[in-house]
Structure formats: structure tokens, C-alpha cells
Write a protein that holds these residues in place. Sequence first.
Motif, PDB file in Angstrom:
ATOM      1  N   ASN A  33       0.825  -1.215   0.000  1.00  0.00           N
ATOM      2  CA  ASN A  33       0.000   0.000   0.000  1.00  0.00           C
ATOM      3  C   ASN A  33       0.856   1.261   0.000  1.00  0.00           C
ATOM      4  O   ASN A  33       0.463   2.285  -0.556  1.00  0.00           O
ATOM      5  CB  ASN A  33      -0.944   0.022   1.209  1.00  0.00           C
ATOM      6  CG  ASN A  33      -2.096  -0.958   1.064  1.00  0.00           C
ATOM      7  OD1 ASN A  33      -2.444  -1.335  -0.051  1.00  0.00           O
ATOM      8  ND2 ASN A  33      -2.671  -1.387   2.169  1.00  0.00           N
ATOM      9  N   VAL A  34       2.030   1.182   0.636  1.00  0.00           N
ATOM     10  CA  VAL A  34       2.962   2.324   0.652  1.00  0.00           C
ATOM     11  C   VAL A  34       3.410   2.621  -0.784  1.00  0.00           C
ATOM     12  O   VAL A  34       3.499   3.768  -1.198  1.00  0.00           O
ATOM     13  CB  VAL A  34       4.176   2.037   1.567  1.00  0.00           C
ATOM     14  CG1 VAL A  34       5.266   3.081   1.369  1.00  0.00           C
ATOM     15  CG2 VAL A  34       3.746   2.018   3.031  1.00  0.00           C
ATOM     16  N   ARG A  35       3.684   1.542  -1.526  1.00  0.00           N
ATOM     17  CA  ARG A  35       4.057   1.714  -2.940  1.00  0.00           C
ATOM     18  C   ARG A  35       2.875   2.246  -3.737  1.00  0.00           C
ATOM     19  O   ARG A  35       3.030   3.038  -4.658  1.00  0.00           O
ATOM     20  CB  ARG A  35       4.503   0.377  -3.543  1.00  0.00           C
ATOM     21  CG  ARG A  35       5.868  -0.055  -3.116  1.00  0.00           C
ATOM     22  CD  ARG A  35       6.504  -0.987  -4.111  1.00  0.00           C
ATOM     23  NE  ARG A  35       5.808  -2.257  -4.245  1.00  0.00           N
ATOM     24  CZ  ARG A  35       6.076  -3.346  -3.537  1.00  0.00           C
ATOM     25  NH1 ARG A  35       7.016  -3.312  -2.613  1.00  0.00           N
ATOM     26  NH2 ARG A  35       5.429  -4.466  -3.739  1.00  0.00           N
ATOM     27  N   GLY A  36       1.675   1.778  -3.338  1.00  0.00           N
ATOM     28  CA  GLY A  36       0.440   2.243  -3.975  1.00  0.00           C
ATOM     29  C   GLY A  36       0.468   2.097  -5.485  1.00  0.00           C
ATOM     30  O   GLY A  36       0.821   1.058  -6.032  1.00  0.00           O
ATOM     31  N   GLU A  37       0.119   3.204  -6.148  1.00  0.00           N
ATOM     32  CA  GLU A  37       0.007   3.219  -7.609  1.00  0.00           C
ATOM     33  C   GLU A  37       1.324   3.575  -8.294  1.00  0.00           C
ATOM     34  O   GLU A  37       1.373   3.694  -9.514  1.00  0.00           O
ATOM     35  CB  GLU A  37      -1.068   4.238  -8.030  1.00  0.00           C
ATOM     36  CG  GLU A  37      -2.471   3.913  -7.554  1.00  0.00           C
ATOM     37  CD  GLU A  37      -3.053   2.652  -8.190  1.00  0.00           C
ATOM     38  OE1 GLU A  37      -2.953   2.518  -9.403  1.00  0.00           O
ATOM     39  OE2 GLU A  37      -3.575   1.799  -7.445  1.00  0.00           O
ATOM     40  N   LEU A  38       2.381   3.756  -7.487  1.00  0.00           N
ATOM     41  CA  LEU A  38       3.658   4.218  -8.065  1.00  0.00           C
ATOM     42  C   LEU A  38       4.188   3.336  -9.199  1.00  0.00           C
ATOM     43  O   LEU A  38       4.566   3.853 -10.252  1.00  0.00           O
ATOM     44  CB  LEU A  38       4.726   4.359  -6.974  1.00  0.00           C
ATOM     45  CG  LEU A  38       4.986   5.767  -6.447  1.00  0.00           C
ATOM     46  CD1 LEU A  38       6.058   5.742  -5.378  1.00  0.00           C
ATOM     47  CD2 LEU A  38       5.395   6.718  -7.553  1.00  0.00           C
ATOM     48  N   PRO A  39       4.249   2.000  -9.036  1.00  0.00           N
ATOM     49  CA  PRO A  39       4.760   1.178 -10.148  1.00  0.00           C
ATOM     50  C   PRO A  39       3.965   1.370 -11.434  1.00  0.00           C
ATOM     51  O   PRO A  39       4.536   1.443 -12.524  1.00  0.00           O
ATOM     52  CB  PRO A  39       4.617  -0.259  -9.620  1.00  0.00           C
ATOM     53  CG  PRO A  39       4.625  -0.125  -8.138  1.00  0.00           C
ATOM     54  CD  PRO A  39       3.922   1.174  -7.864  1.00  0.00           C
ATOM     55  N   LEU A  40       2.626   1.490 -11.300  1.00  0.00           N
ATOM     56  CA  LEU A  40       1.763   1.701 -12.457  1.00  0.00           C
ATOM     57  C   LEU A  40       1.996   3.086 -13.061  1.00  0.00           C
ATOM     58  O   LEU A  40       2.061   3.244 -14.291  1.00  0.00           O
ATOM     59  CB  LEU A  40       0.293   1.554 -12.038  1.00  0.00           C
ATOM     60  CG  LEU A  40      -0.741   1.446 -13.152  1.00  0.00           C
ATOM     61  CD1 LEU A  40      -0.496   0.221 -14.029  1.00  0.00           C
ATOM     62  CD2 LEU A  40      -2.142   1.380 -12.561  1.00  0.00           C
ATOM     63  N   GLU A  41       2.156   4.087 -12.183  1.00  0.00           N
ATOM     64  CA  GLU A  41       2.449   5.457 -12.641  1.00  0.00           C
ATOM     65  C   GLU A  41       3.737   5.499 -13.439  1.00  0.00           C
ATOM     66  O   GLU A  41       3.816   6.117 -14.505  1.00  0.00           O
ATOM     67  CB  GLU A  41       2.589   6.391 -11.430  1.00  0.00           C
ATOM     68  CG  GLU A  41       1.325   7.109 -11.044  1.00  0.00           C
ATOM     69  CD  GLU A  41       1.587   8.163  -9.976  1.00  0.00           C
ATOM     70  OE1 GLU A  41       2.088   9.246 -10.307  1.00  0.00           O
ATOM     71  OE2 GLU A  41       1.306   7.877  -8.795  1.00  0.00           O
ATOM     72  N   VAL A  42       4.778   4.832 -12.899  1.00  0.00           N
ATOM     73  CA  VAL A  42       6.085   4.798 -13.574  1.00  0.00           C
ATOM     74  C   VAL A  42       5.958   4.120 -14.943  1.00  0.00           C
ATOM     75  O   VAL A  42       6.466   4.616 -15.947  1.00  0.00           O
ATOM     76  CB  VAL A  42       7.150   4.076 -12.697  1.00  0.00           C
ATOM     77  CG1 VAL A  42       8.404   3.753 -13.500  1.00  0.00           C
ATOM     78  CG2 VAL A  42       7.511   4.944 -11.499  1.00  0.00           C
ATOM     79  N   SER A  43       5.236   3.006 -14.983  1.00  0.00           N
ATOM     80  CA  SER A  43       5.033   2.272 -16.238  1.00  0.00           C
ATOM     81  C   SER A  43       4.295   3.128 -17.266  1.00  0.00           C
ATOM     82  O   SER A  43       4.680   3.183 -18.444  1.00  0.00           O
ATOM     83  CB  SER A  43       4.249   0.988 -15.959  1.00  0.00           C
ATOM     84  OG  SER A  43       3.992   0.296 -17.145  1.00  0.00           O
ATOM     85  N   ASP A  44       3.234   3.831 -16.819  1.00  0.00           N
ATOM     86  CA  ASP A  44       2.465   4.706 -17.720  1.00  0.00           C
ATOM     87  C   ASP A  44       3.323   5.853 -18.240  1.00  0.00           C
ATOM     88  O   ASP A  44       3.239   6.218 -19.418  1.00  0.00           O
ATOM     89  CB  ASP A  44       1.234   5.271 -16.999  1.00  0.00           C
ATOM     90  CG  ASP A  44       0.145   4.226 -16.799  1.00  0.00           C
ATOM     91  OD1 ASP A  44       0.232   3.147 -17.422  1.00  0.00           O
ATOM     92  OD2 ASP A  44      -0.786   4.466 -15.997  1.00  0.00           O
ATOM     93  N   LEU A  45       4.142   6.419 -17.365  1.00  0.00           N
ATOM     94  CA  LEU A  45       5.035   7.517 -17.765  1.00  0.00           C
ATOM     95  C   LEU A  45       6.075   7.046 -18.768  1.00  0.00           C
ATOM     96  O   LEU A  45       6.401   7.755 -19.728  1.00  0.00           O
ATOM     97  CB  LEU A  45       5.725   8.126 -16.540  1.00  0.00           C
ATOM     98  CG  LEU A  45       4.932   9.162 -15.752  1.00  0.00           C
ATOM     99  CD1 LEU A  45       5.586   9.432 -14.410  1.00  0.00           C
ATOM    100  CD2 LEU A  45       4.798  10.472 -16.533  1.00  0.00           C
ATOM    101  N   GLU A  46       6.607   5.840 -18.554  1.00  0.00           N
ATOM    102  CA  GLU A  46       7.582   5.273 -19.497  1.00  0.00           C
ATOM    103  C   GLU A  46       6.959   5.109 -20.880  1.00  0.00           C
ATOM    104  O   GLU A  46       7.587   5.428 -21.890  1.00  0.00           O
ATOM    105  CB  GLU A  46       8.095   3.927 -18.980  1.00  0.00           C
ATOM    106  CG  GLU A  46       9.112   4.062 -17.864  1.00  0.00           C
ATOM    107  CD  GLU A  46       9.490   2.743 -17.210  1.00  0.00           C
ATOM    108  OE1 GLU A  46      10.560   2.690 -16.571  1.00  0.00           O
ATOM    109  OE2 GLU A  46       8.719   1.767 -17.316  1.00  0.00           O
ATOM    110  N   ASP A  47       5.704   4.624 -20.916  1.00  0.00           N
ATOM    111  CA  ASP A  47       4.986   4.472 -22.192  1.00  0.00           C
ATOM    112  C   ASP A  47       4.748   5.827 -22.845  1.00  0.00           C
ATOM    113  O   ASP A  47       4.899   5.975 -24.068  1.00  0.00           O
ATOM    114  CB  ASP A  47       3.637   3.766 -21.968  1.00  0.00           C
ATOM    115  CG  ASP A  47       3.796   2.300 -21.605  1.00  0.00           C
ATOM    116  OD1 ASP A  47       4.914   1.762 -21.809  1.00  0.00           O
ATOM    117  OD2 ASP A  47       2.831   1.693 -21.103  1.00  0.00           O
ATOM    118  N   GLU A  48       4.370   6.821 -22.019  1.00  0.00           N
ATOM    119  CA  GLU A  48       4.099   8.166 -22.534  1.00  0.00           C
ATOM    120  C   GLU A  48       5.360   8.787 -23.137  1.00  0.00           C
ATOM    121  O   GLU A  48       5.327   9.347 -24.231  1.00  0.00           O
ATOM    122  CB  GLU A  48       3.555   9.054 -21.418  1.00  0.00           C
ATOM    123  CG  GLU A  48       3.091  10.415 -21.906  1.00  0.00           C
ATOM    124  CD  GLU A  48       2.685  11.370 -20.795  1.00  0.00           C
ATOM    125  OE1 GLU A  48       2.469  12.559 -21.104  1.00  0.00           O
ATOM    126  OE2 GLU A  48       2.608  10.947 -19.630  1.00  0.00           O
TER     127      GLU A  48
END
Length: 259
Positions: A31-46
Motif C-alpha cells: 500500500n505504501v508503494r500504492g500506484e507508483l509502479p503503475l504510474e512509472v510504467s504509464d510515464l515510461e509508455d508516454e
Amino acid sequence: MAKSKEVTVEERLRSLYDLQLIDSRIDEIRNVRGELPLEVSDLEDEVAGLKTRLEKLQSSLESVETDITGKKNLIEEAKTLIKKYSEQQKNVRNNREFDSLTKEVEYQELEIELAEKHIREFKAQIEQKKEVIAKTKEHVDQRVNHLKHKKSELDAILSETEKEEKALIKKSEEYKKKIEERLVAAYTRIRKNVKNGLAVVPIERGASGGSYFTIPPQVQMEIGARKKIITDEHSGRILVDGLLAQEEKEKMEKMFKKL
């Protein structure tokens, strides 16, 4: 041969609650990590998409510049032909030849005029494309910086929690082996179906943990006796008495500190 010691209901309840505490600790870390891995992945794609767009824009700019060079070469060729036809006009034998050469000169002059018009249009396109490229580069830089910040944030969290998470996952598997498969399957199923993944909860103020439904005194006594595994009729959670829960929490907190 010595008979293997039979596991009591109390021992099963303690193991189940220990497993719950371990899995809840893993949930906290995630939960501390939360959405961060997904955010990073989305930013990499962007960023990858923006860089591809930038490459296409650069390629398109180069193509227009090549077109300008082609038109400039055409103008030079037309000028050479005009000079040639003008020289030939000096040596014509009749008006028909002169008129024919005049038409050739006029045609080449029109070619020059048209090529110059195209060059002006291409130059306007280049200015527009350069403007779009500059804005896209600026946007790429912003998103790359944002990505670096988010990656740094994620790396910091991972460096703090990764070792503990791996150790806890290992412990979770170890504790599951202490409990019979039937109970582990029930625990896993309940965990998936309830809020916060809490499958084993203590009684708090006469109700099951996280619930407002009061447990009858007779049932509370049975839970306190630790002679059988009892589930909450409303949520399906496995219930343990408050004292057992407190003892196991203290024991597990000491273990967590060592991880």
C-alpha cells in the motif's frame, strides 16, 4: 515409533492469526508503494510515445528540407536551359525556330516561378514543424523529469521495503505449511472476499474486528475457550479472542523487527 504430536485448535488459531499478521504487513508495504509502479510504467509508455512522435516530426522536417533542395536544383537546371535556349536564339534560321525556343524559355521561367512558390510554402511548413518540434521537445523534457522523480521515489521505497517484503513472503509460505491445506484454502478464499484482506480477526468490544455486528456472549465464550474454529456469520471471517490476538501481535512484532 513415537506418535507425532497432534496440533490443537488453539495452535491452529495462533498459526492462522500469525499468518494474517504477516500477510497484513505485506499488504501495508504494498500500500505504501500504492500506484507508483503503475504510474512509472504509464510515464515510461508516454515518454516512449512522445519520443517516437518527435522522431517522426524530425524525419518529416528533413523530408521537407530535401524537397527544398530538389526545387533549388530544378531552378538551377531551368536557368541553365534558359541560358542555352537564349544562346540558340541568336543562331536561328527562321521565326518558327525562334518562337519555339521562346516557348521553351517561357516554360522554364514558369518552372522557376512554380519552384520558388513551392520553396516559400515549404519554408512556411518548416517554421510550423520547428515550432511543433520545440514544443514537443519541451513536453518530452518535462515528462522525462517527472519520470525520473517518480522512479527515484519508487526506488527509495523499494530499497526500504524490498528486503522486508521478500522475508515476509518467505515467512508467509512457512506459516502456511504449519496449517492444514483445508484451513489455508479457507483463509485465502476469505482474504480475497473481505475488506482489507482480513480473514482472521479478534473480538473487539463484543464484535468481530472491523464489524458492528455484536457476537452473542455464548459464542464469545466458545471463541475464548479455543476448542473449535468459529467464523463470523455476517462476514465469514475466522474469529479469535482478544487475549490470543494480543499475545500473537507482541510475538510477531518482535519477529518483524528482526527481518
